[in-house]
Design an enzyme around this catalytic site. Structure first.
Site, PDB file in Angstrom:
ATOM      1  N   GLU A  90      -9.384  -0.795   3.827  1.00 45.52           N
ATOM      2  CA  GLU A  90      -9.186  -0.383   5.132  1.00 45.52           C
ATOM      3  C   GLU A  90      -9.259   0.875   5.735  1.00 45.52           C
ATOM      4  OE1 GLU A  90      -4.920  -3.310   4.916  1.00 45.52           O
ATOM      5  OE2 GLU A  90      -4.810  -1.057   5.181  1.00 45.52           O
ATOM      6  N   CYS A 331      -0.137   0.782   5.319  1.00 44.00           N
ATOM      7  CA  CYS A 331      -0.969   0.773   4.195  1.00 44.00           C
ATOM      8  C   CYS A 331      -1.269  -0.522   3.565  1.00 44.00           C
ATOM      9  CB  CYS A 331      -0.428   1.400   2.968  1.00 44.00           C
ATOM     10  SG  CYS A 331      -1.041   3.055   3.032  1.00 44.00           S
TER      11      CYS A 331
HETATM   12  N1  SAH Z   1      -1.149   7.501  -2.638  1.00 43.49           N
HETATM   13  C1  SAH Z   1      -1.203   8.373  -1.418  1.00 43.49           C
HETATM   14  C2  SAH Z   1      -1.727   7.998  -0.119  1.00 43.49           C
HETATM   15  C3  SAH Z   1      -1.700   6.646   0.465  1.00 43.49           C
HETATM   16  S1  SAH Z   1      -0.178   6.018   0.739  1.00 43.49           S
HETATM   17  C4  SAH Z   1       0.517   8.752  -1.416  1.00 43.49           C
HETATM   18  O1  SAH Z   1       1.196   7.987  -2.014  1.00 43.49           O
HETATM   19  O2  SAH Z   1       0.825   9.555  -0.591  1.00 43.49           O
HETATM   20  C5  SAH Z   1       0.118   6.789   2.391  1.00 43.49           C
HETATM   21  C6  SAH Z   1       1.518   7.148   2.925  1.00 43.49           C
HETATM   22  O3  SAH Z   1       1.805   5.570   3.441  1.00 43.49           O
HETATM   23  C7  SAH Z   1       2.390   7.451   1.848  1.00 43.49           C
HETATM   24  O4  SAH Z   1       3.671   8.240   2.045  1.00 43.49           O
HETATM   25  C8  SAH Z   1       3.174   5.762   1.374  1.00 43.49           C
HETATM   26  O5  SAH Z   1       4.564   5.983   0.761  1.00 43.49           O
HETATM   27  C9  SAH Z   1       3.080   5.535   2.885  1.00 43.49           C
HETATM   28  N2  SAH Z   1       3.499   3.912   2.817  1.00 43.49           N
HETATM   29  C10 SAH Z   1       3.350   2.981   2.140  1.00 43.49           C
HETATM   30  N3  SAH Z   1       3.731   1.863   2.482  1.00 43.49           N
HETATM   31  C11 SAH Z   1       4.300   1.998   3.845  1.00 43.49           C
HETATM   32  C12 SAH Z   1       4.858   1.456   4.790  1.00 43.49           C
HETATM   33  N4  SAH Z   1       5.017  -0.099   4.482  1.00 43.49           N
HETATM   34  N5  SAH Z   1       5.380   1.854   6.064  1.00 43.49           N
HETATM   35  C13 SAH Z   1       5.131   3.067   6.208  1.00 43.49           C
HETATM   36  N6  SAH Z   1       4.487   3.848   5.219  1.00 43.49           N
HETATM   37  C14 SAH Z   1       4.223   3.493   3.934  1.00 43.49           C
END
Ligand code: SAH
Length: 343
Positions: A90, A331
């Site tokens: 994505e 994500c």
């Molecule tokens: N692995 C990296 C980058 C990818 S996730 C990290 O952990 O930062 C990017 C961001 O989206 C992270 O802060 C993650 O915690 C957040 N995230 C994941 N699922 C989410 C959701 N359902 N709603 C909002 N943010 C989310």
């Protein structure tokens, strides 16, 4: 055949010079590919014929296929891209008042296993090549006819778990002859792989670093993020201090607001204690609910109290606007649906 999008300008220069061509041809070729968006080496009229033939037989300019595209009411556009080996990834295009940004995926699936995150529903299949990350930008620029000025490496995957490819990706998109995305316009988000934060600090690239913190103490963080069992918050904070001392770049802490889990006033107080003295700011993120999980977005009142508590205690804090809420922009949500055959 190698993808052209994976080669750094300096490496192309060395390669061409070793073949007897002028060192300027690499910038000319970068200009054709990344600025003029020409997808056929034969059309590069200021490049010698033999060199064009060499490029045609050694490099591909093929981009991924757009498998699906969803546009939300605020124009946030989510792309589901199909790579050569049929892997799905994505990437999300966002329009901000400061410019246009793209949220880039760094791995096919993710092994970090955060309890709230849809990406973790499918384990990592493989890392992305630098060329595949660059091609996310090229595909979206071509399809949406925009110039992307900001990159956030916040899509599916953990960038510090794919260190070398992500570093090459940053080098390629930062090239002044190519996409020319300013180093200060590139943000990498990590769940906090501590040794890699030290490694990144030593490179002193000048990118922005965002840490997915999501909890004020180890107990809560252990429940949300398995990485927390490997590296305690105190180790993470040490690494962040080192990063700041080396780079003098302010770090963002992302804090997902989860109803009843990490959003009490007490949690806010604890968070301010944890971050005191660091040059930081906290970004409170509304949770995009994922139907497979029970986590709920925090209530508006709790977010307000949390925000005010941090402010009063001298922490720089912002609330992130929710974008693309109506299109599964969280994500991994679109990919998860596709893989489960729901769309
Ligand atoms: N692995 C990296 C980058 C990818 S996730 C990290 O952990 O930062 C990017 C961001 O989206 C992270 O802060 C993650 O915690 C957040 N995230 C994941 N699922 C989410 C959701 N359902 N709603 C909002 N943010 C989310």
């Amino acid at each position: 055949m190698k993808s052209f999008y994976g080669i750094k300008e300096s490496d192309l220069k060395d390669e061409l010079v070793s073949l007897g061509y002028s060192k300027f041809s690499s910038s000319q070729i970068f200009d054709w590919v990344y600025r003029k968006k020409v997808k056929d080496f034969n059309l590069m009229s200021n490049i010698k014929k033999e060199l064009r033939e060499y490029l045609v037989s050694n490099y591909s300019l093929e981009l991924p296929k757009i498998d699906k595209k969803e546009v939300s009411s605020d124009n946030t556009t989510k792309y589901l891209l199909r790579l050569n080996d049929n892997s799905l990834i994505e990437t999300v295009l966002m329009y901000h008042d400061y410019g246009i940004s793209l949220c880039v995926t760094s791995e096919v699936g993710c092994n970090m296993g955060c309890a709230f995150c849809a990406s973790g529903l499918f384990k990592k299949k493989r890392e992305l090549e630098a060329s595949e990350m660059v091609s996310e930008i090229m595909t979206v620029e071509e399809d949406s006819n925009v110039k992307i000025g900001h990159i956030v490496i916040m899509g599916i995957g953990e960038p510090l778990d794919n260190f070398e490819n992500v570093m090459n990706f940053i080098n390629i998109i930062n090239s002044p002859k190519g996409l020319e995305i300013g180093i200060r316009h590139i943000t990498m988000s990590t769940c906090g792989i501590v040794p890699k934060i030290y490694e990144l600090a030593d490179l002193n690239l000048g990118i922005n670093l965002a840490i997915s913190l999501h909890a004020p103490n180890d107990e809560i963080r252990n429940k949300l993020m398995p990485i927390s069992k490997r590296y305690k918050l105190s180790d993470l904070i040490e690494a962040i201090k080192y990063y700041y001392d080396k780079t003098k770049r302010r770090i963002t802490f992302e804090y997902l607001m989860l109803d009843g889990i990490n959003d009490s006033k007490e949690n806010a107080n604890e968070l301010s204690d944890l971050l005191r003295g660091l040059n930081q700011y906290v970004n409170l993120i509304p949770y995009n609910e994922v139907k497979e999980f029970e986590f709920k977005t925090s209530k508006v009142d709790s977010v307000n109290v949390f925000y005010d508590t941090l402010k009063k205690r001298g922490i720089n804090v912002t609330r992130r606007r929710k974008m693309g809420g109506d299109i599964d922009a969280a994500c991994g949500q679109l990919r998860a649906k596709q893989l489960k055959g729901e769309i």
